[in-house]
Design a protein around this motif. Structure first.
Motif, mmCIF file in Angstrom:
data_model
loop_
_atom_site.group_PDB
_atom_site.id
_atom_site.type_symbol
_atom_site.label_atom_id
_atom_site.label_comp_id
_atom_site.label_asym_id
_atom_site.label_seq_id
_atom_site.Cartn_x
_atom_site.Cartn_y
_atom_site.Cartn_z
ATOM 1 N N GLN A 253 -49.363 -37.285 14.587
ATOM 2 C CA GLN A 253 -49.012 -38.437 15.412
ATOM 3 C C GLN A 253 -47.556 -38.833 15.204
ATOM 4 O OE1 GLN A 253 -50.862 -39.812 17.746
ATOM 5 N NE2 GLN A 253 -49.328 -41.344 18.264
ATOM 6 N N LEU A 254 -47.079 -38.766 13.973
ATOM 7 C CA LEU A 254 -45.679 -39.080 13.687
ATOM 8 C C LEU A 254 -44.749 -38.102 14.397
ATOM 9 C CD1 LEU A 254 -43.576 -40.733 12.071
ATOM 10 C CD2 LEU A 254 -43.882 -39.086 10.224
ATOM 11 N N SER B 37 -38.490 -46.843 24.780
ATOM 12 C CA SER B 37 -39.843 -46.567 25.283
ATOM 13 C C SER B 37 -40.914 -46.881 24.254
ATOM 14 C CB SER B 37 -39.961 -45.110 25.718
ATOM 15 O OG SER B 37 -39.803 -44.267 24.593
ATOM 16 N N LEU B 38 -40.544 -46.977 22.973
ATOM 17 C CA LEU B 38 -41.516 -47.287 21.927
ATOM 18 C C LEU B 38 -41.715 -48.782 21.720
ATOM 19 C CD1 LEU B 38 -40.507 -44.666 19.225
ATOM 20 C CD2 LEU B 38 -42.384 -44.548 20.851
ATOM 21 N N SER C 213 -45.448 -36.413 17.080
ATOM 22 C CA SER C 213 -45.569 -36.684 18.507
ATOM 23 C C SER C 213 -44.730 -37.894 18.915
ATOM 24 C CB SER C 213 -47.035 -36.915 18.851
ATOM 25 O OG SER C 213 -47.175 -37.389 20.156
ATOM 26 N N MET C 214 -44.755 -38.930 18.098
ATOM 27 C CA MET C 214 -43.978 -40.137 18.411
ATOM 28 C C MET C 214 -42.472 -39.864 18.335
ATOM 29 S SD MET C 214 -46.049 -42.424 19.310
ATOM 30 C CE MET C 214 -45.156 -43.941 19.232
ATOM 31 N N LEU C 215 -42.047 -39.057 17.374
ATOM 32 C CA LEU C 215 -40.620 -38.735 17.268
ATOM 33 C C LEU C 215 -40.151 -37.890 18.445
ATOM 34 C CD1 LEU C 215 -40.170 -38.085 13.453
ATOM 35 C CD2 LEU C 215 -39.290 -39.992 14.793
ATOM 36 N N SER C 216 -40.964 -36.942 18.877
ATOM 37 C CA SER C 216 -40.563 -36.133 20.036
ATOM 38 C C SER C 216 -40.599 -36.974 21.314
ATOM 39 C CB SER C 216 -41.442 -34.895 20.172
ATOM 40 O OG SER C 216 -42.773 -35.258 20.390
ATOM 41 N N PHE C 217 -41.529 -37.913 21.406
ATOM 42 C CA PHE C 217 -41.578 -38.822 22.558
ATOM 43 C C PHE C 217 -40.339 -39.715 22.580
ATOM 44 C CE2 PHE C 217 -42.889 -42.887 24.471
ATOM 45 C CZ PHE C 217 -43.242 -42.442 25.737
ATOM 46 N N ALA C 218 -39.941 -40.198 21.400
ATOM 47 C CA ALA C 218 -38.741 -41.044 21.326
ATOM 48 C C ALA C 218 -37.497 -40.239 21.666
ATOM 49 C CB ALA C 218 -38.619 -41.648 19.933
#
Length: 122
Positions: A102-103, A117-118, A105-110
């Motif tokens: 999850q971490l 967006s976060l 995934s969140m870093l690649s999303f950011a």
């Protein structure tokens, strides 16, 4: 009939808790510094996998601390040592693996969408 340990592992539960707590502070500090550096630099030049490599050691400390805490806690409540480790180890490893994914995934999303967006408040 009942299993009562001669000396419950109170010291191990404290060590596991402190290990996870200090590693969590290290992970938090490292992540804050890296994200600040990442946001000041160009976001496209520093991919999240390099961030994840630098976060691996503190996260490994959290995983080991959680495993020790959970296994020792189960021993205190009467589980034999082998059974406590047999339950605590897979449970903590699976949970920490899912948090690690999850971490990432969140870093690649950011990286793709930007840090704004976060923000959940807006």
């Amino acid at each position: 009939m009942y299993y009562f340990p001669a000396e419950p592992p109170y010291l191990l539960i404290l060590i596991g808790f402190l290990m996870a707590l200090t590693s969590g502070f290290a992970l938090s500090g490292t992540l804050k510094v890296m994200v600040q550096q990442w946001s000041t630099d160009s976001a496209e030049n520093s991919p999240p996998p390099s961030l994840l490599r630098q976060l691996f050691v503190p996260f490994l400390g959290i995983t080991a601390g959680v495993c020790l805490f959970l296994s020792s806690g189960l021993e205190i409540f009467g589980f034999p040592s082998v059974l406590a480790l047999g339950v605590g180890l897979p449970l903590s490893l699976l949970t920490c693996l899912l948090v690690w994914l999850q971490l990432g995934s969140m870093l690649s999303f950011a990286q793709r969408q930007g840090m704004r967006s976060l923000d959940l408040d807006s």
